[in-house]
Design a protein around this motif. Structure first.
Motif, PDB file in Angstrom:
ATOM      1  N   LYS A   7       0.836  -1.205   0.000  1.00  0.00           N
ATOM      2  CA  LYS A   7       0.000   0.000   0.000  1.00  0.00           C
ATOM      3  C   LYS A   7       0.865   1.247   0.000  1.00  0.00           C
ATOM      4  O   LYS A   7       1.820   1.339   0.785  1.00  0.00           O
ATOM      5  N   GLY A 151      -8.014   8.137   5.856  1.00  0.00           N
ATOM      6  CA  GLY A 151      -6.962   7.165   6.135  1.00  0.00           C
ATOM      7  C   GLY A 151      -7.359   5.735   5.767  1.00  0.00           C
ATOM      8  O   GLY A 151      -6.625   4.782   6.040  1.00  0.00           O
ATOM      9  N   ASP A 154      -5.490   2.188   4.216  1.00  0.00           N
ATOM     10  CA  ASP A 154      -4.833   1.132   5.014  1.00  0.00           C
ATOM     11  C   ASP A 154      -5.796  -0.041   5.186  1.00  0.00           C
ATOM     12  O   ASP A 154      -5.406  -1.208   5.126  1.00  0.00           O
ATOM     13  N   GLY A 209      -1.937   8.725  13.895  1.00  0.00           N
ATOM     14  CA  GLY A 209      -2.501   8.692  12.544  1.00  0.00           C
ATOM     15  C   GLY A 209      -1.746   7.820  11.556  1.00  0.00           C
ATOM     16  O   GLY A 209      -2.114   7.742  10.397  1.00  0.00           O
ATOM     17  N   VAL A 210      -0.704   7.151  11.980  1.00  0.00           N
ATOM     18  CA  VAL A 210       0.108   6.377  11.036  1.00  0.00           C
ATOM     19  C   VAL A 210      -0.669   5.214  10.424  1.00  0.00           C
ATOM     20  O   VAL A 210      -0.439   4.849   9.277  1.00  0.00           O
TER      21      VAL A 210
HETATM   22 MG    MG Z   1      -2.637   7.197   6.235  1.00  0.00          MG
END
Ligand code: MG
Ligand code: ADP
Ligand code: ASP
Length: 593
Positions: A7, A151, A154, A209-210
């Motif tokens: 990704k 996000g 992911d 936030g990773v």
């Molecule tokens: Mg992200």
């Protein structure tokens, strides 16, 4: 042939050169003898730009049209990525969420994946193509385009890795792995080589936030090992697996959620059913409630506080005001200038003194604690936003997170052989109707605890630190802690201790609070703590509601409540323990693994 999902996040495909670099990496992986599925995000800040555009037109964009708009970001990237691979002389095919068959529910902008068909992807892979999947998007029953929440690429990646039974799931981003806290906020943050699903799930939900938190739910449920690494070099990153970095480490990471807002429903009648009314109204608007802090009432009246994302405040206040009217509460208060600082660690459940250390560090940094909520593996405090970074730094230092822990195990970055995968994905998927369905593994009753409550806690730094230092020095083991938001600068702090230590703790607190101008101290020598644990508890807003509903129907009043990603804890009157357990078991029977 091994299958690898790779990704690439926004910064990793921000311009044509980066797209070509990502394409080269995928081609290399294929040439090493793997099948490759790429999952790609929108370029750079494209999603933000699209949101800005929509906001210039209206501040009430229909969610369906928002999804139609936002999904275009990823469509641009996958097409360019396919062209890049072709330009390198290799075969590739780009596919949208709909073309892959990523079916979701219809909750636009926060959709949940229900199923993924693998036929088309497999066919393309078998033809020797690199498959390039658009992240973040799916399609509902009526062919409306949906998105999975910011996000969410992911989650697309990990979900694809799960259904395809991939041998590895690599998340390429702009950092070289997971750090003890956001390295952009604290430069002294340390790179972690390995982090457990449970810790990462909490950290992601508490502001790290990773990784998208729902991607970690998938990873845990389907046992997908994740390798988070940088797209700018070949450096190894962080493995997210079932194992923590080191055994018995009380705290493995800290997180900051900067944009929170507190809402308090003031003066609600302290009787069964109030929380149910409040949180049902909010859930109807598909708003995720975060820190729910309910504390024991006084004179038949209680205040219920919780936090939501600042962006959701307006809609939340509407729902809260409706609930307040229905409950004949005194009113609704709010504060949109707050932030949440949390520490997370698997070892916390087995060690005393973690809360004390955290509260002392905050007190020494002059930080006032507005609310506290704990679970077995995390402690969260709400603080004024201007103090947030100082609070994070103080806590990071207090647990020496910048230093590697003793006993950190060597990490195996090699691909996980399929045979070693513990879960049989196909079996799980067929058992679950929906891939993101709630799963509950344990509903437990603990009848060994007592509750203590210190009322009138002054709104100033250092009180929680003083209380928990005294309690820890008395050798008392504290389990659940709740500090509710206080009116007129007077908060209420409740916690549970073993019944055998109740009397001693009460006496100790009585003595202590006199000198601190807070109190009185009250308590209950025998309470029952009920825990519902599983996966996806907080992001499934209905979990807390289901728990409230069944307890309300059984006529049981909830004295304290704590929520986390993997657990919802409630404390009720000791004599109601068995009845509450039976009610919860019945209410969650359909979600049991
Ligand atoms: Mg992200
Ligand atoms: P991508 O676009 O690749 O998905 P994100 O911006 O979503 O990238 O995630 C990467 C960012 O997450 C990093 O640049 C970093 O600032 C932030 N971050 C927050 N918490 C952490 C943490 N604990 N470890 C590493 N990075 C973190
Ligand atoms: N492009 C989406 C976002 O910016 C999804 C993602 O990047 O994961 O939130």
């Amino acid at each position: 042939m091994p299958l690898i999902v790779q990704k690439f996040g926004g910064t990793s495909v921000a311009d044509s050169q980066k797209i070509l670099a990502a394409a080269r990496r995928a081609v290399r992986t294929q040439q090493e003898g793997n099948q490759v599925v790429m999952v790609v995000s929108a370029m750079g800040h494209n999603t933000d730009l699209l949101i800005d555009l929509a906001n210039q037109i209206t501040d009430q964009a229909p969610a369906r049209e928002m999804d139609m708009l936002l999904s275009t970001g990823e469509q641009v990237s996958v097409a360019l990525m396919a062209m890049a691979i072709h330009s390198l002389g290799h075969e590739a095919i780009s596919l949208t969420g709909a073309q892959i068959g990523i079916k979701t529910d219809s909750t636009h902008t926060k959709a949940r994946i229900q199923s993924i068909s693998t036929d088309r992807v497999r066919r393309a892979l078998d033809e020797g193509k690199i498959v390039i999947a658009a992240g973040f998007q799916g399609i509902d029953e009526d062919f409306n385009i949906t998105t999975l929440g910011r996000g969410g690429s992911d989650t697309t990646a990990v979900a694809l890795a799960a259904v395809l039974q991939a041998d590895a799931c690599e998340i390429y981003t702009d950092v070289d792995g997971v750090y003890t806290t956001d390295p952009r906020v604290l430069p002294e943050a340390r790179h972690i080589k390995r982090v457990s699903y449970d810790e990462m799930l909490e950290l992601a939900s508490l502001g790290a936030g990773v990784m998208h938190n729902r991607s970690i739910e998938f990873a845990k449920k389907f046992t997908v090992p994740i390798h988070v690494r940088t797209s700018f070099s070949d450096a190894l990153g962080t493995m997210i697996t079932a194992l923590p970095e080191a055994e018995d480490q009380p705290v493995g990471g800290a997180a900051l959620a900067k944009n929170e807002a507190r809402v308090t429903i003031l003066g609600v009648p302290d009787k069964p059913g109030t929380s149910l009314t409040i949180f049902s109204k909010i859930a109807e608007k598909a708003i995720s409630v975060d820190m729910i802090v309910q504390n024991v009432g006084a004179d038949g009246i209680a205040d219920v506080s919780f936090t939501v994302l600042k962006d959701d405040l307006r809609a939340t206040l509407k729902a809260a005001e409706e609930a307040a009217r229905e409950l004949k509460a005194e009113g609704v208060g709010h504060d949109d200038d707050v932030a949440k600082v949390s520490v997370v660690g698997l070892g916390m459940a087995r060690q005393t003194g973690v809360a004390r250390r955290m509260f002392r560090a905050l007190a020494d940094a002059g930080v006032n604690i507005l609310m506290i909520s704990t679970s077995e593996i995390k402690i969260s405090v709400l603080v004024a936003r201007p103090q947030a970074a100082a609070a994070l730094r103080a806590v990071h230092q207090a647990f020496a997170l910048e230093k590697p822990p003793a006993g950190a195990a060597a990490v195996d970055y090699t691909k996980t052989p399929r045979a070693a995968r513990t879960s049989d994905v196909v079996a799980i998927v067929s058992r679950l109707q929906k891939m993101e369905e709630l799963t509950i593994d344990v509903i437990a009753l603990d009848e060994s605890q007592a509750r203590l409550t210190v009322s009138g806690v002054a709104d100033q730094p250092g009180i929680a630190a003083a209380i928990f230092e005294a309690v820890a020095d008395g050798g008392i083991f504290v389990d659940m802690i709740v500090q509710s938001f206080g009116r007129e600068g007077k908060a209420k702090l409740s916690f549970t201790v073993p019944q055998a230590q109740y009397k001693q703790c009460h006496e100790l607190l009585d003595k202590l609070v006199g000198g601190m101008k807070c109190g009185p101290v009250s308590g209950n020598a025998q309470v029952a703590k009920l825990s519902v644990s599983g996966i996806g508890l907080r992001s499934h807003t209905e979990v807390a509601i289901r728990a409230f509903r069944c307890l309300t129907e059984a006529g049981i009043n909830v004295a304290m409540i704590n929520t986390s990603e993997v657990r919802v804890n409630v404390v009720v009157e000791g004599s109601h323990g068995q009845k509450a357990l039976a009610a919860l078991q019945k209410a969650f029977a359909d979600a049991r693994q």
